[in-house]
Motif scaffolding. Structure first.
Motif, PDB file in Angstrom:
ATOM      1  N   THR B 321       0.815  -1.209   0.000  1.00  0.00           N
ATOM      2  CA  THR B 321       0.000   0.000   0.000  1.00  0.00           C
ATOM      3  C   THR B 321       0.852   1.264   0.000  1.00  0.00           C
ATOM      4  O   THR B 321       0.405   2.302  -0.439  1.00  0.00           O
ATOM      5  N   LYS B 322       2.081   1.160   0.532  1.00  0.00           N
ATOM      6  CA  LYS B 322       2.926   2.348   0.616  1.00  0.00           C
ATOM      7  C   LYS B 322       3.960   2.404  -0.503  1.00  0.00           C
ATOM      8  O   LYS B 322       4.688   3.374  -0.633  1.00  0.00           O
ATOM      9  N   GLY B 323       4.102   1.297  -1.241  1.00  0.00           N
ATOM     10  CA  GLY B 323       5.109   1.254  -2.289  1.00  0.00           C
ATOM     11  C   GLY B 323       5.570  -0.170  -2.489  1.00  0.00           C
ATOM     12  O   GLY B 323       4.818  -1.112  -2.231  1.00  0.00           O
ATOM     13  N   GLU B 324       6.820  -0.320  -2.905  1.00  0.00           N
ATOM     14  CA  GLU B 324       7.320  -1.652  -3.218  1.00  0.00           C
ATOM     15  C   GLU B 324       7.593  -2.427  -1.928  1.00  0.00           C
ATOM     16  O   GLU B 324       8.534  -2.125  -1.198  1.00  0.00           O
ATOM     17  N   TYR B 325       6.763  -3.414  -1.674  1.00  0.00           N
ATOM     18  CA  TYR B 325       6.927  -4.272  -0.510  1.00  0.00           C
ATOM     19  C   TYR B 325       7.621  -5.528  -1.007  1.00  0.00           C
ATOM     20  O   TYR B 325       6.991  -6.379  -1.643  1.00  0.00           O
ATOM     21  N   GLY B 326       8.917  -5.635  -0.780  1.00  0.00           N
ATOM     22  CA  GLY B 326       9.691  -6.734  -1.348  1.00  0.00           C
ATOM     23  C   GLY B 326      10.119  -7.709  -0.273  1.00  0.00           C
ATOM     24  O   GLY B 326      10.439  -7.318   0.843  1.00  0.00           O
ATOM     25  N   VAL B 327      10.082  -8.991  -0.601  1.00  0.00           N
ATOM     26  CA  VAL B 327      10.501 -10.026   0.347  1.00  0.00           C
ATOM     27  C   VAL B 327      11.689 -10.755  -0.256  1.00  0.00           C
ATOM     28  O   VAL B 327      11.605 -11.269  -1.372  1.00  0.00           O
ATOM     29  N   TYR B 328      12.794 -10.774   0.473  1.00  0.00           N
ATOM     30  CA  TYR B 328      13.948 -11.568   0.053  1.00  0.00           C
ATOM     31  C   TYR B 328      14.004 -12.806   0.935  1.00  0.00           C
ATOM     32  O   TYR B 328      13.934 -12.702   2.162  1.00  0.00           O
ATOM     33  N   LEU B 329      14.119 -13.976   0.301  1.00  0.00           N
ATOM     34  CA  LEU B 329      14.229 -15.220   1.060  1.00  0.00           C
ATOM     35  C   LEU B 329      15.375 -16.028   0.499  1.00  0.00           C
ATOM     36  O   LEU B 329      15.574 -16.088  -0.718  1.00  0.00           O
ATOM     37  N   MET B 330      16.143 -16.636   1.370  1.00  0.00           N
ATOM     38  CA  MET B 330      17.177 -17.573   0.946  1.00  0.00           C
ATOM     39  C   MET B 330      16.945 -18.874   1.705  1.00  0.00           C
ATOM     40  O   MET B 330      16.821 -18.883   2.924  1.00  0.00           O
ATOM     41  N   ALA B 331      16.868 -19.986   0.951  1.00  0.00           N
ATOM     42  CA  ALA B 331      16.676 -21.296   1.562  1.00  0.00           C
ATOM     43  C   ALA B 331      17.961 -22.090   1.422  1.00  0.00           C
ATOM     44  O   ALA B 331      18.636 -22.013   0.392  1.00  0.00           O
ATOM     45  N   GLN B 332      18.313 -22.816   2.469  1.00  0.00           N
ATOM     46  CA  GLN B 332      19.478 -23.697   2.408  1.00  0.00           C
ATOM     47  C   GLN B 332      19.112 -25.022   3.058  1.00  0.00           C
ATOM     48  O   GLN B 332      19.807 -25.519   3.927  1.00  0.00           O
ATOM     49  N   GLY B 333      17.989 -25.593   2.626  1.00  0.00           N
ATOM     50  CA  GLY B 333      17.524 -26.830   3.232  1.00  0.00           C
ATOM     51  C   GLY B 333      16.830 -26.543   4.549  1.00  0.00           C
ATOM     52  O   GLY B 333      16.907 -25.439   5.078  1.00  0.00           O
ATOM     53  N   PRO B 337      13.741 -20.473   6.668  1.00  0.00           N
ATOM     54  CA  PRO B 337      14.586 -19.758   5.708  1.00  0.00           C
ATOM     55  C   PRO B 337      15.954 -19.449   6.319  1.00  0.00           C
ATOM     56  O   PRO B 337      16.049 -19.212   7.529  1.00  0.00           O
ATOM     57  N   TYR B 338      16.997 -19.492   5.491  1.00  0.00           N
ATOM     58  CA  TYR B 338      18.319 -19.132   5.997  1.00  0.00           C
ATOM     59  C   TYR B 338      18.391 -17.627   6.243  1.00  0.00           C
ATOM     60  O   TYR B 338      18.992 -17.181   7.214  1.00  0.00           O
ATOM     61  N   ARG B 339      17.763 -16.875   5.350  1.00  0.00           N
ATOM     62  CA  ARG B 339      17.731 -15.428   5.530  1.00  0.00           C
ATOM     63  C   ARG B 339      16.403 -14.919   4.997  1.00  0.00           C
ATOM     64  O   ARG B 339      15.969 -15.317   3.904  1.00  0.00           O
ATOM     65  N   ALA B 340      15.758 -14.080   5.764  1.00  0.00           N
ATOM     66  CA  ALA B 340      14.529 -13.418   5.328  1.00  0.00           C
ATOM     67  C   ALA B 340      14.743 -11.928   5.499  1.00  0.00           C
ATOM     68  O   ALA B 340      15.269 -11.490   6.517  1.00  0.00           O
ATOM     69  N   LYS B 341      14.375 -11.165   4.487  1.00  0.00           N
ATOM     70  CA  LYS B 341      14.597  -9.720   4.555  1.00  0.00           C
ATOM     71  C   LYS B 341      13.399  -9.023   3.957  1.00  0.00           C
ATOM     72  O   LYS B 341      12.880  -9.446   2.926  1.00  0.00           O
ATOM     73  N   LEU B 342      12.985  -7.972   4.627  1.00  0.00           N
ATOM     74  CA  LEU B 342      11.860  -7.177   4.134  1.00  0.00           C
ATOM     75  C   LEU B 342      12.389  -5.881   3.548  1.00  0.00           C
ATOM     76  O   LEU B 342      13.150  -5.164   4.198  1.00  0.00           O
ATOM     77  N   ARG B 343      11.968  -5.595   2.320  1.00  0.00           N
ATOM     78  CA  ARG B 343      12.217  -4.268   1.741  1.00  0.00           C
ATOM     79  C   ARG B 343      10.951  -3.474   2.010  1.00  0.00           C
ATOM     80  O   ARG B 343       9.909  -3.680   1.390  1.00  0.00           O
ATOM     81  N   SER B 344      11.060  -2.593   2.980  1.00  0.00           N
ATOM     82  CA  SER B 344       9.859  -1.913   3.433  1.00  0.00           C
ATOM     83  C   SER B 344       9.726  -0.561   2.735  1.00  0.00           C
ATOM     84  O   SER B 344      10.638   0.255   2.785  1.00  0.00           O
ATOM     85  N   PRO B 345       8.588  -0.324   2.074  1.00  0.00           N
ATOM     86  CA  PRO B 345       8.444   0.939   1.346  1.00  0.00           C
ATOM     87  C   PRO B 345       8.427   2.161   2.261  1.00  0.00           C
ATOM     88  O   PRO B 345       9.016   3.190   1.910  1.00  0.00           O
TER      89      PRO B 345
END
Lengths: 171, 381
Positions: B321-333, B337-345
């Motif tokens: 609603t505020k802009g680009e809400y991006g989710v980064y996920l890295m899986a390593q089995g 998730p090994y890494r989860a990151k939010l790109r918050s608008p």
């Protein structure tokens, strides 16, 4: 402004190689975008080329992800987008051990400022040339890096004032 | 003749001698729309410096997500942009599904789009109400907004069992099918929303004082907006027709017909007006979804009991609603998730606050902050 879907575009890495032939990188695919893995010494040249080349013009820095890859050290991932061409890609750059230093992108993208402050406090990357390297989300005097894999989940308050060790080392 | 002795009010150059004053705003202050703090340096009424402080609502979303099952983590994600919980759930579930290669039934995709667009309207109503109050309509715009928000929340409660944090989406679809009377209820709410938007338009856009205060305040060029990392209504207000639902489409958005409202000069009024116009487009999207929505399952069959993702990473952008809400996920089995990151608008839009506020008056600084439409749960993660 392109309205074509660009998710998973495979030819973007080839285009970068053609336009920036002097910069070595390894290209791979993520589930959405192409990923360019570049050595820290070529990182700034690659980003400058991506931003300034007329065929590429990556003008939006979307996001910076800082990762602790344990024995492989720290890494940063940059997601870029090009408004003129609708391209998108990701750059992965490992930070050298033990300095964990990467050049700051604040000179190229003002948007990098807060992303880099967050990456610095959360995993302990050091961005050289950053104009304001203070903590952003954490308390000002807190010198821990909670997103390091060695950092325990529930000890943030207890460890206040204690510094984290190098990546992969238990505190 | 001045009542003050000459030497007390003039400098050596003969100018008026004033001292810059520091004004602390927040973190507990209604004008900051949450636990946000800014320290303004003011020269009389003029703002000459601004130092934003965030992190009061930092809950460690990313660390928690890395230590939880893919499905468990969902409850934290809809607490990021708590005004539009469904949009956050949508972004997170779509990221996990794409990482794991899970296909979602078409009906579930349509239900999700309806819920995400209702969330968008809900969040924009919150903005319209609060922003009107910032500018000076006192409680009227707030009450107008709350009437519609309450109806949307009632609908969410009927569908999902909860209002703000429904946790309705599942990896692979949605929890349960819509109630039998959903279509008629939803159309009634849409009619109410349209009336609410008309009312809001008349109350604010039709008010000369409101328009005069907002028009021409901190215009932003497209180049500045892109350099500062603006997305969503903040970017579209400058005239750039960039919406991730069109530029990098996901879910069933390619099958739906809607427009991207844009502004002209990127000032405070354009930011307000783009959001108002977006609500009408969201209503259009929901109406099309109600017509096109097929019958069928709402959860993918044969989902694993425990979701394990072997390898891979992705950055999944969605139009929050505020802009680009991006989710980064890295899986390593494993199941986490090994890494989860939010790109918050909100985080990115807020980072340019100093540039926007310096040079304006104190009263306008509050309006400029309001026009960014930040939600602190998302800024602080």
């Amino acid at each position: 402004m392109s309205s074509e879907p660009v998710i998973g575009e495979p030819e973007i890495a080839a285009l970068v190689r053609e336009r920036l032939p002097d910069i070595p990188f390894e290209a791979s695919e993520t589930k959405t975008y192409a990923d360019l893995r570049v050595a820290p010494e070529h990182f700034l040249a690659l980003v400058t080329g991506l931003r300034d080349d007329a065929e590429l013009s990556f003008d939006l820095l979307r996001n910076i992800v800082a990762l602790d890859m344990e024995e492989a050290g720290l890494e940063a991932k940059y997601q870029l987008y090009s408004f003129p061409h609708g391209h998108a890609l990701q750059i992965t750059v490992p930070a050298p051990i033990p300095s964990c230093e990467l050049p700051s992108l604040t000179g190229l993208y003002p948007a990098a400022n807060w992303h880099e402050r967050e990456a610095a406090e959360m995993v302990g990357l050091v961005f050289t040339g950053h104009p304001d390297p203070r903590n952003l989300l954490l308390e000002e005097d807190l010198r821990i890096h909670p997103l390091r894999k060695a950092h325990p989940l529930q000890k943030a308050e207890i460890l206040q004032g204690i510094e984290d060790g190098p990546p992969g080392v238990e505190v | 003749m001045s009542v003050w002795p000459e030497e007390r009010v003039t400098t050596a150059e003969g100018d008026l001698d004033t001292v810059d004053m520091t004004v602390n705003v927040g973190p507990q202050h209604p004008a900051t729309h949450g636990v946000f703090r800014m320290v303004l340096t003011v020269d009389g009424e003029l703002v000459v410096g601004c130092e934003p402080y965030i992190g009061y609502l930092h809950r460690g979303l990313e660390k928690l997500s890395e230590n939880a099952d893919y499905r468990q983590a969902m409850g934290w994600w809809d607490r990021t942009d708590y005004l539009a919980g469904m949009c956050c759930e949508g972004a997170y579930t779509m990221a996990v599904e794409r990482l794991a290669g899970i296909e979602v039934p078409e009906r579930a995709d349509y239900i999700r789009v309806i819920m995400m667009e209702l969330s968008r309207i809900n969040s924009h109503f919150m903005f319209l109400g609060a922003f009107g109050a910032d500018v000076g309509s006192f409680g009227t715009s707030f009450v107008y907004a709350w009437r519609e928000r309450e109806r949307i929340y009632d609908l969410f409660e009927e569908v999902a069992g909860d209002r703000m944090f429904p946790t309705y989406f599942r990896i692979g679809g949605v929890t349960m099918d819509l109630p039998d009377n959903f279509e008629s209820r939803c159309r009634w709410v849409l009619g109410s929303i349209k009336q609410g938007l008309e009312d809001m338009d008349g109350l604010l856009t039709g008010n000369e004082v409101f328009v005069e205060r907002c028009r021409g305040l901190t215009p932003v060029t497209p180049e500045q907006a892109i350099a500062w990392g603006f997305t969503g209504p903040m970017l579209r207000a400058t005239g750039v027709p960039w919406d991730i639902r069109k530029a990098e489409p996901y879910s069933v958005y390619p099958k739906l017909d809607f427009e991207i409202p844009v502004g002209v000069q990127g000032d405070v009024f354009d930011r307000f007006h783009v959001r108002l116009a977006e609500c009408y487009q969201s209503v259009r999207i929901i109406e099309q979804c109600l017509e096109q929505m097929p019958e069928g399952r709402v959860l993918a069959p044969k989902l694993p009991k425990t979701l394990r993702i072997n390898d891979g990473e992705l950055y999944m952008p969605t139009e929050g609603t505020k802009g680009e809400y991006g989710v980064y996920l890295m899986a390593q089995g494993g199941t986490n998730p090994y890494r989860a990151k939010l790109r918050s608008p909100s985080f990115c839009n807020l980072s340019a606050l100093t540039e926007l506020v310096v040079g304006s008056y104190v009263a306008d600084a509050i309006i400029i902050l309001g026009s960014l439409d930040i939600v602190l749960g998302e800024v602080d993660k």
